[in-house]
Enzyme design. Sequence first.
Site, PDB file in Angstrom:
ATOM      1  N   ASP A   1     -10.250   2.242   2.396  1.00 48.99           N
ATOM      2  CA  ASP A   1      -9.919   1.328   3.461  1.00 48.99           C
ATOM      3  C   ASP A   1     -10.281   3.025   4.523  1.00 48.99           C
ATOM      4  OD1 ASP A   1      -9.157  -0.269   3.584  1.00 48.99           O
ATOM      5  OD2 ASP A   1      -6.702  -0.312   3.313  1.00 48.99           O
TER       6      ASP A   1
ATOM      7  N   LYS B   1       1.084  -1.317  -0.318  1.00 47.21           N
ATOM      8  CA  LYS B   1       0.048  -0.004  -0.057  1.00 47.21           C
ATOM      9  C   LYS B   1       0.852   1.161  -0.147  1.00 47.21           C
ATOM     10  CE  LYS B   1      -3.894  -1.701   1.988  1.00 47.21           C
ATOM     11  NZ  LYS B   1      -5.293  -2.072   3.449  1.00 47.21           N
TER      12      LYS B   1
END
Length: 274
Positions: free
Chosen positions: A105, A69
Amino acid sequence: MNQNKELKFGLIGSSLLHSRSIKIQNAAFQYLGINASYENFEISLDNFDRGIITLLQKVDGLNVTIPFKEKILKYLNRADALVGKIGAANTVHLTEMGIIGYNTDYYGFIESLKKIDKLHEKKVALIGAGGAAKAILVALEDLGVEKFYIYARNQLKVEENLPRLDSNKVEIMMLDDTTNLQDIGLLINSTPVGQGRLSEETPMDIEILQTLPQIATVYDLIYSDTRLIKDAQELGLNTINGKEMLIRQAMKSIQHWTCAEPTEELYKVMEAAF
Ligand code: NAP
């Protein structure tokens, strides 16, 4: 969007055997009538740079998971403001304007907390400080939470890795330090302890959980009922697992890629496929 061409999406990560994304994403595309496929692209940490360059020539969009990420950031031409604030992206969209990064997220986590009353009045304990924790901390700050305690095994690493937050709000604690737990309204596990080869383990023993107030909620980002969740239920505490966050972050990714609205009907379809 050219509806005749099949769009290609997927998940890139180093260990995808237990991922549910492939099921929920393909179910969503089918329900939405979008001509698209979604597959797993498992790449080892050492092969990331070579692998991602090839992959970015083949796909229309990607979800990005552990441990990439942060590594993906250098391949983005643009990123939305949240990616800059959090320091991580979990969604990539290849467009005519270049490769754009998002962090869904953050959105999935906020949406999954809607049932918690007066969250901003609660103190939050967060176990772990990796990629997911960064999105969670920014989300909690945006929701107005006044105080978060970060429980981690390596305090120095946490300090280096934190997103830019108001330092008065954050305190870094050792994993076995129970000093502040009696005031906590929400305890979150953002470590992988409780899944895969660690499925029999818990990041916080039941004896320590016992010091939480009875009104506390225990939230495990892992999307099965872990030992942490089962222990909390045994103590009569409220619990949330990571399923809703996973589905809602996936819905937001689909919205970035295709403009499809993240409706409750879509949620139900993806939950059934989960
Ligand atoms: P990550 O970047 O690898 O971070 C993991 C964190 O856990 C690090 O702070 C790490 O500490 C800590 N940790 C690892 N093993 C530990 C252990 N044995 N004891 C104590 N701490 C330990 O991973 P992530 O991306 O943040 O993901 C974390 C978890 O959240 C995973 O289980 C993932 O599947 C889940 N997740 C769920 C969702 C959802 O939508 N439900 C979304 C994102 C992530 P060190 O730095 O010291 O190694």
